[in-house]
Design an enzyme around this catalytic site. Structure first.
Site, PDB file in Angstrom:
ATOM      1  N   GLY A 239      45.002  24.459   5.344  1.00 37.48           N
ATOM      2  CA  GLY A 239      44.029  24.634   4.270  1.00 37.48           C
ATOM      3  C   GLY A 239      43.921  23.505   3.270  1.00 37.48           C
ATOM      4  N   GLU A 273      50.421  24.079   9.085  1.00 36.87           N
ATOM      5  CA  GLU A 273      49.348  24.156  10.084  1.00 36.87           C
ATOM      6  C   GLU A 273      48.094  23.412   9.629  1.00 36.87           C
ATOM      7  OE1 GLU A 273      50.478  28.654  11.689  1.00 36.87           O
ATOM      8  OE2 GLU A 273      48.919  28.441  10.176  1.00 36.87           O
ATOM      9  N   PRO A 274      48.180  22.115   9.351  1.00 32.27           N
ATOM     10  CA  PRO A 274      46.989  21.401   8.889  1.00 32.27           C
ATOM     11  C   PRO A 274      45.999  21.180  10.026  1.00 32.27           C
ATOM     12  CG  PRO A 274      48.786  19.863   9.250  1.00 32.27           C
ATOM     13  CD  PRO A 274      49.356  21.238   9.490  1.00 32.27           C
ATOM     14  N   GLY A 275      44.735  21.303   9.718  1.00 31.18           N
ATOM     15  CA  GLY A 275      43.684  21.013  10.693  1.00 31.18           C
ATOM     16  C   GLY A 275      42.708  20.049  10.065  1.00 31.18           C
ATOM     17  N   ARG A 276      41.868  20.600   9.177  1.00 33.53           N
ATOM     18  CA  ARG A 276      40.815  19.837   8.514  1.00 33.53           C
ATOM     19  C   ARG A 276      41.309  18.504   7.926  1.00 33.53           C
ATOM     20  NH1 ARG A 276      36.418  22.314   6.154  1.00 33.53           N
ATOM     21  NH2 ARG A 276      37.557  24.275   6.037  1.00 33.53           N
ATOM     22  N   ARG A 312      28.420  23.502   9.731  1.00 38.80           N
ATOM     23  CA  ARG A 312      29.009  23.723   8.403  1.00 38.80           C
ATOM     24  C   ARG A 312      27.988  23.826   7.269  1.00 38.80           C
ATOM     25  NH1 ARG A 312      31.990  20.788   6.036  1.00 38.80           N
ATOM     26  NH2 ARG A 312      33.301  22.394   5.164  1.00 38.80           N
ATOM     27  N   TYR A 316      28.436  27.388   5.719  1.00 39.69           N
ATOM     28  CA  TYR A 316      29.284  27.398   4.511  1.00 39.69           C
ATOM     29  C   TYR A 316      28.626  26.687   3.334  1.00 39.69           C
ATOM     30  CZ  TYR A 316      32.774  28.031   8.270  1.00 39.69           C
ATOM     31  OH  TYR A 316      33.466  28.451   9.379  1.00 39.69           O
ATOM     32  N   CYS A 376      15.067  25.994  15.238  1.00 41.43           N
ATOM     33  CA  CYS A 376      14.111  26.892  14.606  1.00 41.43           C
ATOM     34  C   CYS A 376      14.797  27.859  13.658  1.00 41.43           C
ATOM     35  CB  CYS A 376      13.322  27.620  15.684  1.00 41.43           C
ATOM     36  SG  CYS A 376      12.538  26.441  16.785  1.00 41.43           S
ATOM     37  N   TYR A 405      35.905  21.344  12.319  1.00 42.76           N
ATOM     38  CA  TYR A 405      34.931  22.433  12.408  1.00 42.76           C
ATOM     39  C   TYR A 405      33.538  21.865  12.680  1.00 42.76           C
ATOM     40  CZ  TYR A 405      39.053  24.541  10.475  1.00 42.76           C
ATOM     41  OH  TYR A 405      40.362  24.913  10.287  1.00 42.76           O
TER      42      TYR A 405
HETATM   43  C1  LIG Z   1      42.179  27.723  10.391  1.00 42.76           C
HETATM   44  C2  LIG Z   1      43.635  27.900  10.209  1.00 42.76           C
HETATM   45  C3  LIG Z   1      44.445  26.821   9.825  1.00 42.76           C
HETATM   46  C4  LIG Z   1      43.910  25.443   9.528  1.00 42.76           C
HETATM   47  O1  LIG Z   1      43.218  25.343   8.329  1.00 42.76           O
HETATM   48  P1  LIG Z   1      42.714  23.885   7.853  1.00 42.76           P
HETATM   49  O2  LIG Z   1      41.935  24.145   6.643  1.00 42.76           O
HETATM   50  O3  LIG Z   1      41.884  23.325   8.949  1.00 42.76           O
HETATM   51  O4  LIG Z   1      43.928  23.077   7.579  1.00 42.76           O
HETATM   52  C5  LIG Z   1      45.804  27.032   9.751  1.00 42.76           C
HETATM   53  N1  LIG Z   1      46.352  28.242   9.999  1.00 42.76           N
HETATM   54  C6  LIG Z   1      45.595  29.298  10.365  1.00 42.76           C
HETATM   55  C7  LIG Z   1      46.264  30.595  10.644  1.00 42.76           C
HETATM   56  C8  LIG Z   1      44.223  29.161  10.477  1.00 42.76           C
HETATM   57  O5  LIG Z   1      43.482  30.220  10.831  1.00 42.76           O
END
Ligand SMILES: *Cc1c(COP(=O)(O)O)cnc(C)c1O
Length: 447
Positions: A239, A273-276, A312, A316, A376, A405
Site C-alpha cells: 500500500g 507486500e509492496p506492489g504499486r 485506473r 478510481y 463507448c 494496476y
Molecule cells: C493489493 C495488495 C497488496 C499490494 O498493494 P500495493 O498498493 O500495490 O502495494 C498487498 N497485499 C494485499 C493483501 C493486497 O491485496
C-alpha cells in the site's frame, strides 16, 4: 530511480527512444524499465534490512511473468491472491517458501494447489476459510501454515474502492474473532498458526495508518502468544504511495521506520507486500493520437489506448501525468519521475507550495484538452482539462506511472485485443507479451 527522461525534447526509457519503440512494436504499448524495477526493489530491501524481512511482491499489481522474473532474480518473494497467480510465480521458478496467499475467496482447488507447492503461508480471511483449510490439509495428510489477516478497523484515507482495513470492508478478521480462533487453535490440528497479517489499502500517503494498525496487532501478538500460536511473522501488507502528481510520498525508509519497531516489539520476522511502489513508475503506456475534435466548447484528443488498457482513471478517478513523447516544451523532471520528485518535495518545498498545482505546467502555447480513448463509455477519459502542447493525428503521447494496476487490469472490452508489453534493458528492448490478435480475441469461443 525512475529511468524515464527527456533528451533534446524526446522521451527515453533507459537508452531507448519511446518513438522508436512505438514504431517497432505498435501502439498502445506498455514499456517497462528493468533498471527502475531493480532500483525500487533494492531501495525497499535496504529500508527493511535491520530486521529479517521477506519482500513479497504483490503479483496482482503487475502480473506479467517478464516482470515477475526480474523480481525473482532480485530475490523477491510473492504475494498472490489466486490459483492463476500461483501458476505465474511457479512459471518463473519462484521460491514457494517466500510465497504468501491472500484473498477472501480461495477455492478448494487454489488451497490444494498451494499446499502441494509448499507455500510459506495462507493469509486467512475468515473463520470459515480456516475450517476449510483445516479439512483440506487433513485430507492431504498435511499441516497448513497460516496467518490470520486482521481487519484492524483503521482508516487508510485512500480511495473508497481501495481501502481494505475498515470494519465495513470484506477483508480480514476482527480482533475478537481472531482472539477466539487463537484460543481454540488446538481443535485445528492440521493448521499451524505462523503469524498475523494486515493490509490496509492502497495507496497510503502517510505512515500513521501503519502505526495505528500495527500497534494493535503487536499488542495482540504479545497477549496471545502460546506454544500453539508462536507468531513467527508479522505481515504488514503493502500500500505504499506512488508519485502520480504533485503529492508528497513518504520514502521507503519512512514506511520502514513506521513498521519495523512493531515487528521488533512483537518479536516477529517481517513480511511486506509492496506492489504499486515497485512497478508503478517502472512503466509508461504509449498511445498514438487518432483524432482531434473541437466541439466549440471543448477540445478532445482521442488516442488509440482505452480504459480496457488502463482502467485506473475510469475506476478510481486516478490522475496520470501525460505528455507527448516529442515536445519542444519539456516538463520539469519532478513531474514525471519520482527520483526528482524526492528532491523536489523536500519539506521546505512542500511548505512553500501552498496548495498550488505544480503539475500544471506554466508555458506558452499549451492548450487545454481532454485526452480520451475510443471506448463507448464517457468514463474512458485519461485526462480532463489538461494543459498540453498542441497535438496532431499520429503523434505519440506517454501516459506515465502506468506499471501498477495497468496491464494487470486490462480487458478485451469493446472486443479490443490487448496491448503488447516490452521490457527495456539499457539500450535493448524485448517483447514480454506480444500484442493479441483477433484469433486470440475469440479463442475458446464457439458459435
Ligand atoms: C493489493 C495488495 C497488496 C499490494 O498493494 P500495493 O498498493 O500495490 O502495494 C498487498 N497485499 C494485499 C493483501 C493486497 O491485496
Amino acid at each position: 530511480m525512475d529511468h524515464f527522461s527527456y533528451n533534446q525534447g524526446r522521451l527515453f526509457c533507459e537508452g531507448m527512444s519511446a518513438d522508436a519503440l512505438a514504431e517497432q512494436y505498435g501502439t498502445p504499448l506498455y514499456v517497462y524499465s528493468r533498471k527502475t524495477l531493480e532500483d525500487k526493489y533494492r531501495a525497499i530491501k535496504k529500508a527493511f534490512e535491520s530486521v529479517q524481512t521477506i519482500i513479497a511482491f504483490s503479483v496482482k499489481s503487475c502480473s506479467i511473468i517478464g516482470v515477475l522474473n526480474v523480481l525473482r532474480e532480485l530475490g523477491a518473494g510473492f504475494d498472490i491472491v489466486s490459483g492463476g497467480e500461483l501458476a505465474r510465480t511457479m512459471r518463473v521458478g519462484a521460491d514457494p517458501r517466500k510465497t504468501v496467499f491472500a484473498g477472501v475467496g480461495k477455492t478448494d482447488e487454489d488451497i490444494r494447489d498451494a499446499l502441494a507447492q509448499d507455500i510459506l503461508m495462507f493469509n486467512v480471511e475468515s473463520e470459515a476459510e480456516l475450517d476449510n483449510i483445516q479439512n483440506i490439509a487433513a485430507d492431504m495428510g498435511m499441516v497448513a501454515p497460516v496467518a490470520l489477516r486482521i481487519n484492524p478497523d483503521v482508516d487508510a484515507n485512500t480511495h473508497a474502492k481501495t481501502t481494505t482495513g475498515k470494519k465495513e470492508n470484506k477483508f480480514g478478521i476482527d480482533f475478537a474473532t481472531a482472539s477466539r480462533i487463537v484460543r481454540n487453535i488446538a481443535v485445528q490440528p492440521n493448521v499451524r498458526l505462523l503469524g498475523l497479517d494486515v493490509h490496509l489499502g492502497s495507496p497510503i500517503y502517510t505512515t500513521t495508518p501503519y502505526r495505528d494498525a500495527l500497534e494493535k496487532v503487536a499488542d495482540f501478538i504479545l497477549e496471545h502468544r502460546s506454544p500453539r500460536a508462536q507468531f513467527e511473522y508479522l505481515n504488514a501488507g503493502g500500500g505504499y504511495g506512488l508519485l502520480y502528481r504533485d503529492q508528497a510520498v513518504p520514502s521507503f525508509q519512512e514506511y520502514a521506520e513506521a513498521i519495523i519497531p512493531y515487528a521488533k516489539k512483537a518479536g516477529c520476522k517481517l513480511i511486506v507486500e509492496p506492489g504499486r511502489s515497485i512497478v508503478g513508475n517502472a512503466a509508461v503506456l504509449l498511445t498514438r493520437v487518432l483524432y482531434i475534435k473541437d466541439n466549440g466548447h471543448k477540445l478532445f484528443t482521442t488516442v488509440d489506448a482505452g480504459m480496457n488498457d488502463l482502467i485506473r482513471p475510469a475506476m478510481y478517478d486516478a490522475y496520470h501525468f501525460c505528455w507527448p513523447t516529442r515536445s519542444a516544451t519539456v516538463p520539469p523532471a519532478h513531474l514525471f519521475t519520482s527520483s526528482d520528485a524526492v528532491a523536489y518535495f523536500t519539506r521546505e518545498a512542500l511548505e512553500t507550495q501552498t496548495g498550488t498545482n505544480t503539475r500544471e505546467i506554466q508555458a506558452d502555447g499549451l492548450v487545454m484538452t481532454d485526452v480520451v480513448g475510443p471506448i463507448c463509455e464517457s468514463s474512458d477519459t485519461f485526462a480532463k482539462a489538461r494543459r498540453l502542447p498542441p497535438m496532431q493525428r499520429g503523434q505519440l503521447l506517454a501516459i506515465f506511472s502506468a506499471g501498477a494496476y495497468g496491464f494487470s487490469m486490462a480487458s478485451n472490452y469493446n472486443s479490443r485485443p490487448r496491448a503488447a508489453e516490452v521490457l527495456v534493458e539499457g539500450d535493448t528492448a524485448r517483447v514480454i507479451r506480444r500484442r493479441e490478435t483477433l484469433d486470440d480475441l475469440m479463442a475458446g469461443e464457439t458459435v
